[in-house]
Design a protein around this motif. Structure first.
Motif, PDB file in Angstrom:
ATOM      1  N   LEU A 124      14.800 -21.320  14.629  1.00 12.26           N
ATOM      2  CA  LEU A 124      14.687 -20.451  13.454  1.00 12.26           C
ATOM      3  C   LEU A 124      15.972 -19.706  13.130  1.00 12.26           C
ATOM      4  O   LEU A 124      16.168 -19.260  11.993  1.00 12.26           O
ATOM      5  CB  LEU A 124      13.548 -19.454  13.657  1.00 12.26           C
ATOM      6  N   GLY A 125      16.872 -19.570  14.119  1.00 15.07           N
ATOM      7  CA  GLY A 125      18.132 -18.874  13.873  1.00 15.07           C
ATOM      8  C   GLY A 125      18.918 -19.473  12.717  1.00 15.07           C
ATOM      9  O   GLY A 125      19.329 -18.748  11.791  1.00 15.07           O
ATOM     10  N   PRO A 126      19.153 -20.802  12.702  1.00 16.13           N
ATOM     11  CA  PRO A 126      19.881 -21.403  11.586  1.00 16.13           C
ATOM     12  C   PRO A 126      19.172 -21.232  10.233  1.00 16.13           C
ATOM     13  O   PRO A 126      19.838 -21.139   9.194  1.00 16.13           O
ATOM     14  CB  PRO A 126      19.956 -22.888  11.973  1.00 16.13           C
ATOM     15  N   ILE A 127      17.831 -21.173  10.251  1.00 22.45           N
ATOM     16  CA  ILE A 127      17.090 -20.982   8.999  1.00 22.45           C
ATOM     17  C   ILE A 127      17.367 -19.594   8.439  1.00 22.45           C
ATOM     18  O   ILE A 127      17.697 -19.424   7.254  1.00 22.45           O
ATOM     19  CB  ILE A 127      15.577 -21.167   9.232  1.00 22.45           C
ATOM     20  N   VAL A 128      17.248 -18.570   9.287  1.00 20.85           N
ATOM     21  CA  VAL A 128      17.498 -17.197   8.832  1.00 20.85           C
ATOM     22  C   VAL A 128      18.955 -17.021   8.415  1.00 20.85           C
ATOM     23  O   VAL A 128      19.259 -16.364   7.412  1.00 20.85           O
ATOM     24  CB  VAL A 128      17.106 -16.190   9.936  1.00 20.85           C
ATOM     25  N   GLU A 129      19.876 -17.625   9.171  1.00 21.38           N
ATOM     26  CA  GLU A 129      21.294 -17.531   8.803  1.00 21.38           C
ATOM     27  C   GLU A 129      21.553 -18.190   7.453  1.00 21.38           C
ATOM     28  O   GLU A 129      22.354 -17.708   6.649  1.00 21.38           O
ATOM     29  CB  GLU A 129      22.163 -18.176   9.883  1.00 21.38           C
ATOM     30  N   GLN A 130      20.878 -19.298   7.187  1.00 24.28           N
ATOM     31  CA  GLN A 130      21.060 -19.959   5.895  1.00 24.28           C
ATOM     32  C   GLN A 130      20.548 -19.089   4.754  1.00 24.28           C
ATOM     33  O   GLN A 130      21.148 -19.022   3.683  1.00 24.28           O
ATOM     34  CB  GLN A 130      20.335 -21.307   5.888  1.00 24.28           C
ATOM     35  N   VAL A 131      19.416 -18.420   4.982  1.00 22.32           N
ATOM     36  CA  VAL A 131      18.909 -17.491   3.971  1.00 22.32           C
ATOM     37  C   VAL A 131      19.964 -16.433   3.673  1.00 22.32           C
ATOM     38  O   VAL A 131      20.246 -16.102   2.513  1.00 22.32           O
ATOM     39  CB  VAL A 131      17.595 -16.828   4.447  1.00 22.32           C
ATOM     40  N   ARG A 132      20.595 -15.921   4.719  1.00 18.20           N
ATOM     41  CA  ARG A 132      21.584 -14.853   4.536  1.00 18.20           C
ATOM     42  C   ARG A 132      22.870 -15.373   3.894  1.00 18.20           C
ATOM     43  O   ARG A 132      23.571 -14.611   3.223  1.00 18.20           O
ATOM     44  CB  ARG A 132      21.878 -14.193   5.883  1.00 18.20           C
ATOM     45  N   ARG A 133      23.195 -16.647   4.105  1.00 17.21           N
ATOM     46  CA  ARG A 133      24.368 -17.221   3.428  1.00 17.21           C
ATOM     47  C   ARG A 133      24.101 -17.448   1.948  1.00 17.21           C
ATOM     48  O   ARG A 133      24.979 -17.269   1.106  1.00 17.21           O
ATOM     49  CB  ARG A 133      24.765 -18.551   4.079  1.00 17.21           C
ATOM     50  N   CYS A 134      22.863 -17.847   1.640  1.00 14.29           N
ATOM     51  CA  CYS A 134      22.528 -18.218   0.255  1.00 14.29           C
ATOM     52  C   CYS A 134      22.135 -17.019  -0.594  1.00 14.29           C
ATOM     53  O   CYS A 134      22.311 -17.046  -1.821  1.00 14.29           O
ATOM     54  CB  CYS A 134      21.390 -19.239   0.250  1.00 14.29           C
ATOM     55  N   PHE A 135      21.591 -15.980   0.038  1.00 10.22           N
ATOM     56  CA  PHE A 135      21.069 -14.838  -0.701  1.00 10.22           C
ATOM     57  C   PHE A 135      21.528 -13.537  -0.047  1.00 10.22           C
ATOM     58  O   PHE A 135      22.153 -13.549   1.013  1.00 10.22           O
ATOM     59  CB  PHE A 135      19.538 -14.880  -0.750  1.00 10.22           C
ATOM     60  N   THR A 136      21.199 -12.427  -0.686  1.00  6.62           N
ATOM     61  CA  THR A 136      21.489 -11.110  -0.115  1.00  6.62           C
ATOM     62  C   THR A 136      20.215 -10.578   0.513  1.00  6.62           C
ATOM     63  O   THR A 136      19.273 -10.212  -0.187  1.00  6.62           O
ATOM     64  CB  THR A 136      21.990 -10.151  -1.213  1.00  6.62           C
ATOM     65  N   HIS A 137      20.176 -10.573   1.839  1.00  2.00           N
ATOM     66  CA  HIS A 137      18.974 -10.131   2.550  1.00  2.00           C
ATOM     67  C   HIS A 137      19.199  -8.747   3.133  1.00  2.00           C
ATOM     68  O   HIS A 137      20.166  -8.524   3.876  1.00  2.00           O
ATOM     69  CB  HIS A 137      18.615 -11.107   3.673  1.00  2.00           C
TER      70      HIS A 137
END
Length: 362
Positions: free
Chosen positions: A75-88
């Motif tokens: 799940l780490g890469p999934i959450v990191e991708q969210v943070r790269r693509c959007f402002t979390h």
């Protein structure tokens, strides 16, 4: 897709090591060969959203299932991708099961940035755990809960079930009191639902399961509600009660949200849709760069207003200003509100219309 500036995010992990027969949610038996393609598909879906809606603000992230802790390391890469693509900039909430909560998993959750944790305890009684198909024994629960509480999460919620076949009011209250005594920040008590498409609903796996009658359910809910308040817990939903000063854990009360994963739902202004529930079809669609949408519905203005009202009622408090702002001179909504007040399902608390215990049950 309508233009938006912010939304919450739901991530669905469908894998479970055992399939509880009462569960109505989209899940499949855990198979290691399915995990990597599924995680890659979710990353592709996140990329697709980024290309369609741009760098929006993502508030809360909620990771549900299934059992998300079957794939904690992935799940780490999934959450990191969210943070790269959007402002979390919001919390991360996640579901788990007690038998997954060893030290390694808890360390992984904290490293992932999980703030809010929900543990599907269901019961502290081995008899009822066996009845509903849980694979762990009650003896593991206190140590697992203790590890979670000591790990520094902002909130640890315990899910408990009531109205189980053969369960007495005293037995349901014993589970609630045990949860409070163990220090749970929040307790969510919900009845055994016999959804027609679940195994319990079809009675394929648990022939002995029968949903208790209305009188029994009513008696149990009133007793649990009153006991939670007597334990100095605050009501935060029709099922949930939390300690004062603790962040409330909620999986459902978001207005606009994007769903990632097989069977995940998305609600955006004037639009609601579900991804395909098939893990294989979801993985193949995302690999082709397609959105894996299976069912879509346009939301009218009236549907949006009543959608908002439904979830405020679920939270047991409807802001007077918000109601007036959304419904204005809508006679139908005003009549419904007046009827609920007359039937003592709500009471007027000044700034809010608040559900009574009776209203919460119904």
């Amino acid at each position: 897709m309508p233009p938006i500036s912010s939304a919450d995010l739901y991530i669905h992990i469908p894998f479970c090591r055992s399939l509880c027969p009462y569960c109505p949610y989209n899940r499949v038996p855990f198979e290691a060969s399915l995990v990597e393609p599924y995680l890659r598909a979710m990353q592709s879906e996140i990329d697709t959203y980024r290309s369609r809606i741009g760098d929006i603000r993502i508030g809360s992230i909620y990771i549900g299932g299934g059992t998300p802790t079957t794939v904690t390391d992935g799940l780490g890469p999934i959450v990191e991708q969210v943070r790269r693509c959007f402002t979390h900039d919001g919390p991360i909430g996640m579901e788990t099961t007690p038998d997954d909560l060893d030290e390694r998993t808890i360390e992984g959750l904290r490293a992932l940035g999980v703030n809010l944790l929900s543990i599907g305890v269901q019961s502290f009684d081995d008899r009822f755990l066996r009845l509903i198909g849980r694979r762990y024994r009650a003896s593991i629960l206190a140590p697992a809960i203790s590890r979670a509480l000591e790990a520094g999460f902002e909130s640890v919620n315990l899910d408990l079930m009531f109205a189980l076949p053969g369960q007495t009011v005293d037995e349901s209250l014993a589970d609630l009191r045990t949860a409070v005594a163990l220090g749970a920040n929040q307790v969510t008590c919900y009845p055994l639902f016999t959804f027609p498409y679940s195994s319990v609903g079809r009675r394929l796996e648990l022939d002995q399961v029968r949903f208790p009658n209305l009188r029994t359910r009513r008696q149990m809910y009133r007793a649990i509600h009153d006991e939670a308040l007597a334990q100095n817990l605050e009501r935060v939903s029709v099922w949930g009660f939390k300690q004062s000063g603790v962040t409330a854990f909620s999986s459902v009360t978001r207005d606009n949200y994007i769903g990632i994963g097989a069977g995940a739902g998305t609600h955006l202004p004037k639009l609601f849709y579900f991804n395909t529930f098939s893990v294989d079809a979801y993985t193949r669609s995302c690999a082709r760069g397609e959105q894996p949408v299976a069912l879509q519905m346009r939301m009218t203005d009236a549907m949006e207003r009543f959608y908002w009202l439904y979830w405020r009622l679920y939270e047991t408090s409807v802001p007077r200003h918000g109601f007036a702002q959304r419904f204005g001179d809508d006679d139908r909504a005003r009549r419904l509100l007046q009827l609920a007040l007359q039937l003592r399902l709500l009471f007027d608390a000044g700034e809010n219309y608040v559900l009574t215990e009776r209203g919460s049950f119904w």
